[in-house]
Design a protein around this motif. Structure first.
Motif, PDB file in Angstrom:
ATOM      1  N   TRP A 124       0.817  -1.201   0.000  1.00  0.00           N
ATOM      2  CA  TRP A 124       0.000   0.000   0.000  1.00  0.00           C
ATOM      3  C   TRP A 124       0.855   1.257   0.000  1.00  0.00           C
ATOM      4  O   TRP A 124       1.877   1.321   0.674  1.00  0.00           O
ATOM      5  CB  TRP A 124      -0.899   0.043   1.256  1.00  0.00           C
ATOM      6  CG  TRP A 124      -2.063  -0.896   1.196  1.00  0.00           C
ATOM      7  CD1 TRP A 124      -2.293  -1.860   0.265  1.00  0.00           C
ATOM      8  CD2 TRP A 124      -3.152  -0.958   2.119  1.00  0.00           C
ATOM      9  NE1 TRP A 124      -3.457  -2.525   0.538  1.00  0.00           N
ATOM     10  CE2 TRP A 124      -4.013  -1.996   1.688  1.00  0.00           C
ATOM     11  CE3 TRP A 124      -3.497  -0.259   3.270  1.00  0.00           C
ATOM     12  CZ2 TRP A 124      -5.189  -2.337   2.346  1.00  0.00           C
ATOM     13  CZ3 TRP A 124      -4.659  -0.598   3.936  1.00  0.00           C
ATOM     14  CH2 TRP A 124      -5.499  -1.629   3.474  1.00  0.00           C
ATOM     15  N   ILE A 125       0.403   2.245  -0.744  1.00  0.00           N
ATOM     16  CA  ILE A 125       1.033   3.570  -0.684  1.00  0.00           C
ATOM     17  C   ILE A 125      -0.046   4.547  -0.237  1.00  0.00           C
ATOM     18  O   ILE A 125      -1.149   4.563  -0.790  1.00  0.00           O
ATOM     19  CB  ILE A 125       1.584   4.008  -2.061  1.00  0.00           C
ATOM     20  CG1 ILE A 125       2.594   2.973  -2.578  1.00  0.00           C
ATOM     21  CG2 ILE A 125       2.216   5.399  -1.969  1.00  0.00           C
ATOM     22  CD1 ILE A 125       3.029   3.224  -4.025  1.00  0.00           C
ATOM     23  N   SER A 126       0.251   5.370   0.769  1.00  0.00           N
ATOM     24  CA  SER A 126      -0.744   6.319   1.271  1.00  0.00           C
ATOM     25  C   SER A 126      -0.759   7.567   0.397  1.00  0.00           C
ATOM     26  O   SER A 126       0.199   8.333   0.366  1.00  0.00           O
ATOM     27  CB  SER A 126      -0.426   6.705   2.714  1.00  0.00           C
ATOM     28  OG  SER A 126      -1.225   7.814   3.070  1.00  0.00           O
ATOM     29  N   SER A 127      -1.866   7.775  -0.290  1.00  0.00           N
ATOM     30  CA  SER A 127      -1.962   8.977  -1.126  1.00  0.00           C
ATOM     31  C   SER A 127      -2.000  10.235  -0.254  1.00  0.00           C
ATOM     32  O   SER A 127      -1.489  11.283  -0.640  1.00  0.00           O
ATOM     33  CB  SER A 127      -3.209   8.901  -2.020  1.00  0.00           C
ATOM     34  OG  SER A 127      -4.382   8.901  -1.244  1.00  0.00           O
ATOM     35  N   ILE A 128      -2.591  10.101   0.944  1.00  0.00           N
ATOM     36  CA  ILE A 128      -2.693  11.269   1.830  1.00  0.00           C
ATOM     37  C   ILE A 128      -1.323  11.702   2.325  1.00  0.00           C
ATOM     38  O   ILE A 128      -0.979  12.887   2.308  1.00  0.00           O
ATOM     39  CB  ILE A 128      -3.605  10.945   3.039  1.00  0.00           C
ATOM     40  CG1 ILE A 128      -5.062  10.785   2.570  1.00  0.00           C
ATOM     41  CG2 ILE A 128      -3.524  12.047   4.087  1.00  0.00           C
ATOM     42  CD1 ILE A 128      -6.038  10.527   3.700  1.00  0.00           C
ATOM     43  N   ASP A 129      -0.509  10.733   2.757  1.00  0.00           N
ATOM     44  CA  ASP A 129       0.839  11.079   3.224  1.00  0.00           C
ATOM     45  C   ASP A 129       1.632  11.769   2.123  1.00  0.00           C
ATOM     46  O   ASP A 129       2.348  12.749   2.358  1.00  0.00           O
ATOM     47  CB  ASP A 129       1.588   9.811   3.668  1.00  0.00           C
ATOM     48  CG  ASP A 129       1.145   9.330   5.041  1.00  0.00           C
ATOM     49  OD1 ASP A 129       0.357  10.051   5.693  1.00  0.00           O
ATOM     50  OD2 ASP A 129       1.576   8.235   5.450  1.00  0.00           O
ATOM     51  N   GLN A 145       8.070   3.676  -4.258  1.00  0.00           N
ATOM     52  CA  GLN A 145       6.776   4.343  -4.094  1.00  0.00           C
ATOM     53  C   GLN A 145       6.677   5.637  -4.908  1.00  0.00           C
ATOM     54  O   GLN A 145       5.587   6.174  -5.090  1.00  0.00           O
ATOM     55  CB  GLN A 145       6.557   4.675  -2.607  1.00  0.00           C
ATOM     56  CG  GLN A 145       6.423   3.421  -1.731  1.00  0.00           C
ATOM     57  CD  GLN A 145       6.236   3.737  -0.269  1.00  0.00           C
ATOM     58  OE1 GLN A 145       6.961   4.571   0.279  1.00  0.00           O
ATOM     59  NE2 GLN A 145       5.269   3.082   0.357  1.00  0.00           N
ATOM     60  N   LEU A 146       7.820   6.136  -5.408  1.00  0.00           N
ATOM     61  CA  LEU A 146       7.792   7.438  -6.089  1.00  0.00           C
ATOM     62  C   LEU A 146       6.977   7.360  -7.379  1.00  0.00           C
ATOM     63  O   LEU A 146       7.027   6.369  -8.110  1.00  0.00           O
ATOM     64  CB  LEU A 146       9.227   7.887  -6.396  1.00  0.00           C
ATOM     65  CG  LEU A 146      10.140   8.023  -5.167  1.00  0.00           C
ATOM     66  CD1 LEU A 146      11.521   8.551  -5.577  1.00  0.00           C
ATOM     67  CD2 LEU A 146       9.514   8.924  -4.112  1.00  0.00           C
ATOM     68  N   PRO A 147       6.218   8.400  -7.662  1.00  0.00           N
ATOM     69  CA  PRO A 147       5.347   8.396  -8.839  1.00  0.00           C
ATOM     70  C   PRO A 147       6.147   8.506 -10.132  1.00  0.00           C
ATOM     71  O   PRO A 147       7.122   9.273 -10.197  1.00  0.00           O
ATOM     72  CB  PRO A 147       4.485   9.650  -8.632  1.00  0.00           C
ATOM     73  CG  PRO A 147       5.358  10.559  -7.826  1.00  0.00           C
ATOM     74  CD  PRO A 147       6.168   9.672  -6.927  1.00  0.00           C
ATOM     75  N   GLU A 148       5.737   7.776 -11.138  1.00  0.00           N
ATOM     76  CA  GLU A 148       6.389   7.883 -12.441  1.00  0.00           C
ATOM     77  C   GLU A 148       5.989   9.182 -13.149  1.00  0.00           C
ATOM     78  O   GLU A 148       6.767   9.732 -13.913  1.00  0.00           O
ATOM     79  CB  GLU A 148       6.023   6.681 -13.336  1.00  0.00           C
ATOM     80  CG  GLU A 148       6.762   5.405 -12.996  1.00  0.00           C
ATOM     81  CD  GLU A 148       6.216   4.706 -11.755  1.00  0.00           C
ATOM     82  OE1 GLU A 148       5.164   5.138 -11.233  1.00  0.00           O
ATOM     83  OE2 GLU A 148       6.855   3.759 -11.269  1.00  0.00           O
ATOM     84  N   ARG A 149       4.764   9.623 -12.872  1.00  0.00           N
ATOM     85  CA  ARG A 149       4.295  10.811 -13.594  1.00  0.00           C
ATOM     86  C   ARG A 149       3.849  11.922 -12.669  1.00  0.00           C
ATOM     87  O   ARG A 149       3.209  11.686 -11.654  1.00  0.00           O
ATOM     88  CB  ARG A 149       3.131  10.442 -14.528  1.00  0.00           C
ATOM     89  CG  ARG A 149       3.650   9.880 -15.857  1.00  0.00           C
ATOM     90  CD  ARG A 149       2.536   9.606 -16.824  1.00  0.00           C
ATOM     91  NE  ARG A 149       1.770  10.800 -17.208  1.00  0.00           N
ATOM     92  CZ  ARG A 149       0.845  10.778 -18.176  1.00  0.00           C
ATOM     93  NH1 ARG A 149       0.592   9.650 -18.822  1.00  0.00           N
ATOM     94  NH2 ARG A 149       0.185  11.870 -18.477  1.00  0.00           N
TER      95      ARG A 149
END
Lengths: 572, 572
Positions: free
Chosen positions: B474-479, B536-540
């Motif tokens: 899981w990756i927390s979008s809020i964090d 966890q880092l976003p690609e975009r």
């Protein structure tokens, strides 16, 4: 009609006594019960590490937490259940303000049982009457009160099946001749904490107190879980209680449930300080603890605050209690007392009004911001003497002799009648008292005379039976006492009306002078003249060593009237 | 087992859902009803001269009093009764935060009717759905919303019998094509104040709100008089509200009943400020009013506080609001926001948690004194981000997928489930939604995932459907949003999980840069690396002009997920 006046309020409040009508059903958890069990369970979760500080029987101070106390409460409940306490059982408590009393406050009601507070200042015979009238079968008693309990037992017909001695020592060391005795501590450590507590109906009685000091036998008032919860909310809101408050239980926990502050403290998560057993002689210990634990809230009465103020005056440096609020009941606090405490420590004395029948908080003195702006300091101090504003939830009626409401104009004097979720609707199994104490609209008749002004402030002018009726006019004994109490030579004072062959009644003044001072009739007249008419001035002033008081510190006017019945020659 | 821990709490609370048992009957006024009518009637008596300040439709400020408003409320009630409003009637309100809306809050329930809040940000079709689903027959509508009301009426099948236009002008001036229209003001001045109000059962619905913005049609939650009273007490206690507070109603009164603050304000006698109709463009007016009226309490949300902070920054001298508490719901307030407001004005942003289903206050962030001592400033700021401590009265369960309670250890993540006197037990006439939203123990399933730690602090880790599930982790979008929101170049940010053929989902970041700033993917990675693992880092990273939000200011993740569904190539 002014735009900001309570004057026509007596015609505004919906008639809560009438049958209810139902609109649309809500979807809410309206069947979730407001119980003292839920109160502590939730507090133990949300304020787990908050502290409860207590003084044991040997005078040592200890600290525990909400979470640990909740486990203790459920162990006590498990033990009591083993000895037959079940839903509907009444458990008597004959205890000082210690940790075990505090645990019992929540352990007994958690089982669906009712804790009946036994006033240790009553005679053994009266305590036995309370026990039997409320059908108490189990009693928890402090070790130091075991002798008294033995005296009580002599008056009982065997209705009490179990006694539990609360002691820091082995049970064998407790000097007790009671039968069926157990140690509170071994009972409460015998079992693991109860996991499954019953879901108690909020209208069940969680606690009970008996009225004292007036006419007849003590009368029982049984508080519900619901009324206790709502009353706790009212106190927390009116005293602006906070998570960072420290609440010291300074009035007896057996009396009017300690102003409800044990419950309000738990509800707000405040730190709680339990001073254990103490008497007036222990005032220095109490004051030291106030400073040490930075007490910010305490229930009080003038009889408690007077020695406290005396102690502050003795100290080289009185403690800084500038965040503190003393909620002061029982009788009107003199300005000199309020001001003295404020000037030495910064603490506020907040006058509140109520009785055993009202849980007790019915009104609290707070100064409306809209008024404060237009008042000078003296006016504000004077306003603080009033009983204050009725708490939201409490209906007030100033009733004429026929029970009809009088206007809220600050002038119309009538009997103060109260109604609301934490005001009693009857006395426990006492049809005779119920006949006269409640009116047709369901109001409890306080027996106090008073006014409500257009701003909503209640002012008690007198106990109806303490008012002095002289030649068809009234003289306020309370006003006269307060005027005299402010004089520097007066240590204590009482004013009573005694029979007079010509005038019906006349005021008689009893004065305890401060050490070394001389108080003469002339001086008394001189002090009173600024507030009273010549015809109101007392013919006699008695210098006495002490003023007789009831167990809760009120002047015992009934007794004084009897003693001085012939002072003016008696009735015609 | 530590002595001060909430860790084993999930086994402690009595099972409120079980059948109740009854002990001894109390003698208290347990049949006295907790109604919003009693609330205002008592407040009008005890706080008669306290002020209510309001801004009318032309932008002028006026002042009235509690006593005068109580007379107005009873005139409105008299008028509504004349037009057929009776116990059980549902009255729709399509209104801004003005004095007439405030009067309606109490006038409609005083008759035993239910006020149904109509969210003016919904589409006319959805509003019509709410009207019909809740069987609204009378609607009060602001003049400025008359056009919208006309659109709503087109979708109705004639179920609404009366419309009342709230206007400062003659009815003829209101541009309305509605049928059966009356002027709110002439209706409410036509009659004298009602003297005899019905004694409404506390379990009747006083108000209703509909949930918005998630899946399916809006769902109705009907608040009882009792739940509203108890919730008001909870707010007053948790915010330490006082008679000398000034409460500005800063969130829409149609939304979750304005955080319950109208009721809590009345209960404490606080001064109330009603800003009328406003949008984000009116932020300078709101900030000026905060300073002018020395506002100390306001309901808020990050979407409201962001422009407020922006305004403070623009001012030569931000106002001193050091007594103020902004109760902030809807989503987690970033530290940068809380700190920015505190440093400029002294005001505290208090994070609270709840929903339409919970009245809304279920938890409030307060720092336990026992914790504060051992924390440094950064730790305290970090703690303030959590949802805080559950309010006394609210049961919390962190449930695993089978509904079983998980421990309060700060690590076990499960669905946050709530139960209590002001938590809903069902949706109004909606068996389908009720099937899945409540568990067997009567808890409402929030759809949020979170933890409770040993000190009792709730932390929402994500909406269950907003959590990003990447490769089984899981990756927390809020964090991720909060970390990015703290960067000086970021004006607004959203993180959503979008389908990815290999990983299931991957995070996508949307950024609105502050004017003139450049935000690159590289910068985003650099900022995130201190809190997140490389995988966890976003690609975009998408640079956008605006982030889509729901009517209450929450990021509209459902819509964003749809828009960017193919950003990583879609599902496998």
């Amino acid at each position: 009609m002014s735009t900001g006046s309570a004057a026509d309020h007596h015609r505004q409040n919906p008639p809560a006594g009438r049958p209810t009508i139902f609109g649309t059903a809500s979807t809410m958890g309206d069947d979730e019960q407001l119980t003292t069990t839920r109160l502590f369970a939730d507090a133990a979760r949300s304020f787990a590490s908050q502290e409860i500080v207590y003084r044991n029987q040997d005078g040592q101070w200890h600290t525990t937490t909400y979470a640990e106390t909740w486990r203790r409460i459920r162990r006590v409940a498990a033990g009591l259940r083993e000895y037959g306490v079940e839903p509907g059982t009444r458990v008597g408590l004959l205890m000082w303000n210690d940790i075990r009393h505090f645990e019992s406050y929540f352990a007994v009601p958690a089982l669906g049982a009712t804790m009946v507070q036994l006033n240790l200042r009553l005679s053994p015979k009266d305590i036995a009457y309370v026990v039997e009238q409320s059908q108490v079968t189990h009693i928890i008693v402090d070790e130091s009160l075991a002798q008294l309990a033995g005296e009580v037992e002599k008056h009982l017909s065997g209705s009490v099946s179990r006694w539990f001695i609360a002691t820091d020592h082995p049970l064998s060391a407790a000097q007790s001749r009671l039968h069926n005795v157990h140690s509170y501590d071994s009972v409460s450590t015998h079992n693991p904490p109860l996991e499954e507590l019953p879901n108690v109906d909020e209208r069940s009685a969680s606690g009970a107190c008996f009225t004292t000091g007036t006419t007849g036998r003590p009368k029982g008032v049984f508080y519900s879980h619901r009324s206790t919860w709502l009353h706790a909310d009212a106190i927390a809101t009116n005293l602006c209680m906070r998570l960072d408050d420290t609440v010291m239980l300074l009035t007896p926990m057996f009396h009017v449930q300690c102003w409800g502050l044990p419950f309000a403290a738990v509800k707000t998560g405040a730190r709680i300080v339990l001073p254990g057993r103490f008497t007036m002689q222990d005032t220095p210990m109490l004051v030291d603890a106030m400073a040490e634990y930075e007490v910010t809230v305490a229930p009080a009465a003038p009889a408690i605050l007077n020695p406290v103020l005396h102690r502050f005056r003795q100290m080289e440096q009185a403690p800084d209690l500038s965040r503190a609020r003393f909620v002061c009941g029982a009788s009107e606090p003199p300005i000199s007392l309020m001001r003295g405490i404020y000037e030495l420590t910064g603490a506020e004395v907040i006058h509140a009004y109520g009785a055993t029948e009202t849980s007790p908080i019915a009104t609290v003195n707070r100064i409306l911001p809209t008024l404060a702006a237009s008042m000078d300091e003296e006016q504000r101090w004077d306003l603080r003497r009033s009983q204050g504003l009725a708490v939201i939830g409490v209906d007030v009626k100033i009733a004429d002799p026929l029970g009809e409401p009088l206007p809220f104009d600050g002038k119309s004097v009538g009997e103060i009648c109260l109604r609301g979720p934490w005001i009693t609707k009857s006395y426990f199994e006492n049809p005779e008292a119920n006949e006269s104490a409640f009116d047709e609209e369901g109001y409890w008749r306080s027996g106090d005379a008073g006014t409500v002004d257009a701003d909503g402030y209640l002012k008690v002018t007198d106990r109806l039976k303490d008012v002095i009726k002289s030649g068809g006019e009234w003289i306020s004994s309370i006003d006269m006492e307060n005027t005299l109490a402010g004089h520097g030579d007066v240590a204590d004072v009482a004013v009573v009306g005694v029979p007079h062959p010509k005038w019906g009644e006349r005021p008689l003044v009893l004065v305890v002078p401060v050490e070394g001072a001389q108080v003469t009739t002339e001086l008394v007249h001189q002090v009173l003249r600024k507030d009273f008419a010549d015809w109101q001035l007392p013919e006699r002033v008695e210098i006495v060593e002490e003023i007789a008081r009831t167990s809760v510190g009120k002047i015992n006017k009934r007794s004084l009237r009897e003693i001085y019945a012939e002072a003016y020659g008696g009735s015609e």
